[in-house]
Design a protein around this motif. Sequence first.
Motif, PDB file in Angstrom:
ATOM      1  N   VAL A  12      -9.964   6.786   8.378  1.00 10.48           N
ATOM      2  CA  VAL A  12      -9.273   7.345   9.536  1.00 10.48           C
ATOM      3  C   VAL A  12      -9.111   6.246  10.572  1.00 10.48           C
ATOM      4  O   VAL A  12     -10.032   5.451  10.805  1.00 10.48           O
ATOM      5  CB  VAL A  12     -10.069   8.528  10.121  1.00 10.48           C
ATOM      6  N   GLY A  17      -9.608   5.268  13.667  1.00 11.44           N
ATOM      7  CA  GLY A  17     -10.352   5.697  14.849  1.00 11.44           C
ATOM      8  C   GLY A  17      -9.763   5.160  16.137  1.00 11.44           C
ATOM      9  O   GLY A  17      -9.733   5.856  17.166  1.00 11.44           O
ATOM     10  N   ASP A  70     -14.044  14.256  16.205  1.00 17.80           N
ATOM     11  CA  ASP A  70     -14.433  14.974  14.974  1.00 17.80           C
ATOM     12  C   ASP A  70     -13.927  16.401  14.962  1.00 17.80           C
ATOM     13  O   ASP A  70     -13.832  17.014  13.907  1.00 17.80           O
ATOM     14  CB  ASP A  70     -15.939  14.990  14.697  1.00 17.80           C
ATOM     15  N   GLN A 105     -10.104  14.336  12.563  1.00 21.51           N
ATOM     16  CA  GLN A 105     -10.066  13.226  11.610  1.00 21.51           C
ATOM     17  C   GLN A 105      -9.141  13.449  10.417  1.00 21.51           C
ATOM     18  O   GLN A 105      -8.735  12.489   9.768  1.00 21.51           O
ATOM     19  CB  GLN A 105     -11.478  12.935  11.089  1.00 21.51           C
ATOM     20  N   PRO A 156      -5.310  10.093  12.962  1.00 21.36           N
ATOM     21  CA  PRO A 156      -5.815  11.402  13.342  1.00 21.36           C
ATOM     22  C   PRO A 156      -4.915  12.045  14.401  1.00 21.36           C
ATOM     23  O   PRO A 156      -3.951  11.462  14.859  1.00 21.36           O
ATOM     24  CB  PRO A 156      -7.197  11.075  13.930  1.00 21.36           C
TER      25      PRO A 156
END
Length: 343
Positions: free
Chosen positions: A170, A172, A287, A302, A338
Motif C-alpha cells: 500500500v 502509505g 487503517d 488500506q 489507499p
Amino acid sequence: MAKLPTVQDVARIAGVSRQTVSNVLNSPAIVRGPTRERVERAIAELGYRPHAAARQLRTRRSSTIGVRLDPYAGGVSGVVLDRFVHALTERASERGMRILLYTARTPADEIERMGDLVDGGEIDAVVLTGTSHEDTRTAWLQSRSIPFVSFGRPWRSDDGAEPAHPWADVDGAAGTRAATRYLLDHAGPRIAFLGWPAGSGTGDDRARGWQEELSRAGASGPRWYSEESVGLAREAAGAMLAGGSAGGSAGDPGVDGIVCVSDALAIGAHLAATAVGRPDLPVVGFDNTPAAEALGISSVEQLPEQVAVGVLNLLMGPTGGVVIRRSADEDAHVLVEPRLVLR
C-alpha cells in the motif's frame, strides 16, 4: 445431482481442443490472447474447476500457496492482515489455487517450516508478510529459487527501479498526503504528525507523505512520536498539546489537526485532545479499523483486497492458473493507492 463440467465441455463451448484448454489452465503464456480469453469465458460460463488431485499428479504441482498465519496481537490495528489473507484465499480459489496457512514464531522458524512444505511438495510458492531490511526469509527463498511475493516492500532505496524481489504494498505516503491535504484545506496550516519512532520502513514512508504535502503547501507542523499503543499515544499527544515534551519537538498546543501513522495512535490523539478541551480537533488515522469508525475518526483505508489481487498477478500473471517464473524485465511490484475515509 448435476454432472460437473469437464475439460471436454470447456473445449466444446470454446471451440478449441482439450490440449488448448489444458494449456490455458497450466501454461497460459503459450496461448494466444484471443484464444485464451475465449477459453476463460467458457470456464466462467460453465463454472469449471480443475480436480486438484488429478491436476497435481499431471503437473507435479500442488496448486497451493503458503502464507504464514501471524499470531494474534490484539490492539486496534490487527485486522488488515486478516482481511488480506481472506481476500487472498478467495481470489486464489477463483484461479483454482489453494492457500495453506502455517505458523512460525521467528524468521528462522518460518524458514524451517517453508523448507518442510516445499520439500514435501505441499506448496508451489510463498506469500511473505512483515518484510524488513535484510530479511533472511527472502534471501533463503531466492537461494532456493522458490517463487514468492511479499506483502510489503524490502525497504531499499532502489525498490521501485530494481526491486530486490517481487512485492505488493500500500502506498502509505499517498495516504498521508491525502490526509494532510484535507486537513490543510479544512482545518488550518499547522498540521502535526504522530508517528512511530524513526527506523520503521512503513512508519517513515507514511511520515514522508505528510512532510511532502506540507512542503508543497508551504505549511509546517511538528512531528511527534509514540509506540503503537492507544495509551502511550494519548500520553504523547497530551503532553504536546499541553505544551510539554514527548520525545519529539517542543510542545505545540496550537496545531490545527493531527495526521497519525495508525488508528491506535489516532484514537490516543483524539482522547488527548478531548482531555485538554479540544474535542473537535481534527484527527486522521490509518487503517480504517472498526474502532476508528465507532469513534467517528477519519482514517486512511488500506484496501488489502487490492493488494491480494496484485500479489496473485505477480505470482501467476493477470489470468493464469499456475505459478509462473517471472523474467527479469517484467514489472516486479504493485503499489496500491489507499483512499481517505472522512467522518
